[in-house]
Design a protein around this motif. Sequence first.
Motif, short mmCIF file in Angstrom:
data_model
loop_
_atom_site.label_atom_id
_atom_site.label_comp_id
_atom_site.label_asym_id
_atom_site.label_seq_id
_atom_site.Cartn_x
_atom_site.Cartn_y
_atom_site.Cartn_z
N GLY A 297 -5.54 -10.54 -42.52
CA GLY A 297 -4.37 -11.36 -42.86
C GLY A 297 -3.32 -11.34 -41.77
N TRP B 120 -4.58 -13.44 -38.92
CA TRP B 120 -4.49 -14.84 -39.34
C TRP B 120 -3.06 -15.36 -39.25
CZ3 TRP B 120 -1.72 -16.59 -43.69
CH2 TRP B 120 -1.88 -17.95 -43.99
N LEU B 121 -2.10 -14.58 -39.72
CA LEU B 121 -0.70 -15.01 -39.71
C LEU B 121 -0.18 -15.18 -38.29
CD1 LEU B 121 1.68 -15.73 -41.52
CD2 LEU B 121 2.36 -13.32 -41.46
N LEU C 75 -1.71 -18.47 -37.05
CA LEU C 75 -1.43 -19.67 -37.84
C LEU C 75 -0.54 -20.69 -37.11
CD1 LEU C 75 -1.79 -21.18 -40.50
CD2 LEU C 75 0.20 -19.94 -41.40
N ASN D 153 -5.59 -23.89 -44.06
CA ASN D 153 -5.35 -22.45 -43.89
C ASN D 153 -4.54 -21.89 -45.04
OD1 ASN D 153 -6.07 -20.94 -41.23
ND2 ASN D 153 -5.64 -23.03 -40.56
N VAL D 154 -3.39 -22.50 -45.30
CA VAL D 154 -2.48 -21.99 -46.33
C VAL D 154 -3.10 -22.11 -47.72
CG1 VAL D 154 -0.19 -22.22 -47.36
CG2 VAL D 154 -0.48 -22.51 -44.90
N VAL E 6 5.46 -18.26 -45.86
CA VAL E 6 4.47 -18.46 -44.80
C VAL E 6 4.81 -19.70 -43.97
CG1 VAL E 6 2.06 -19.09 -44.34
CG2 VAL E 6 2.59 -17.25 -45.94
N LEU F 231 5.64 -19.98 -40.09
CA LEU F 231 4.88 -20.94 -39.28
C LEU F 231 5.82 -21.74 -38.40
CD1 LEU F 231 2.41 -22.74 -38.56
CD2 LEU F 231 2.95 -24.06 -40.61
N SER G 144 0.33 -16.33 -29.47
CA SER G 144 0.05 -15.32 -30.50
C SER G 144 -0.36 -14.00 -29.88
CB SER G 144 -1.06 -15.83 -31.43
OG SER G 144 -0.69 -17.04 -32.05
#
Length: 236
Positions: free
Chosen positions: A73, A76-77, A80, A124-125, A156, A160, A174
């Motif tokens: 997670g 992923w975040l 994102l 994704n979300v 989220v 983003l 990232s």
Amino acid sequence: MLFVAGVVALNLYAIALVLLRAAVYRTRLYRPMLWNVWLSVLPILILILGMLLAALVGQIDGRLAPPALVLSGIVWLLLLPNAGYLITELNLSHRDEDDPVPLWYDLILGITLAMSGVVNTVVNVLLVHVFVSLAVFGDEVAAVNRPESWIAVAAVLLLLGFGMYLGRYLRLNSWDVRHPVAFARKAAAHFRIRGNLLACVGFSLTYALFIGLIYVIIAGLVLGTFEALEAVRASA
């Protein structure tokens, strides 16, 4: 399956337009666009692989599944914002003053890239929204409509928008979090400049609201369909 096919087709169409731009108009291939499409899809792949990994290690030792999910997670975040970053291609920064490519072509290319970014972000979300809601609040579809679930979605989307700002204006990626000191120094230097903090807040809120509205439309339709099917199944 039609929804998934549409998402895949939209990304392939964006890639095709980038490639055809170079081939048809004999101009340089704008590789950063292809890279951005790949980065936009990557969070979905990380999410799926993370779920599979958690399921696999969970069969070996159930205590390892939660840490695997948390680690996936976090990754992923961090990735994102790359999904939504394609929206910023609408600035047509790849065009030169004497560009041989017609403006109409670059307009549809920019719109396609932007929409693929929006759709990839929504997917994704939505996957996380459904998975976490069912895991935390129960196995009923109605769990995804709990206020807590939607508050988490809003949080989220705000993160983003902030990540997109860092990518567009600070040129941070990232993977720059591997160097947290340099990351923090660059961010601190940027926000010390008068007006940048307010610009960041405005950017983050505006983009989060835009993607949020699209999310409500698409996710509302998908989740509403599942709720209707569950209601029919329960009454049968």
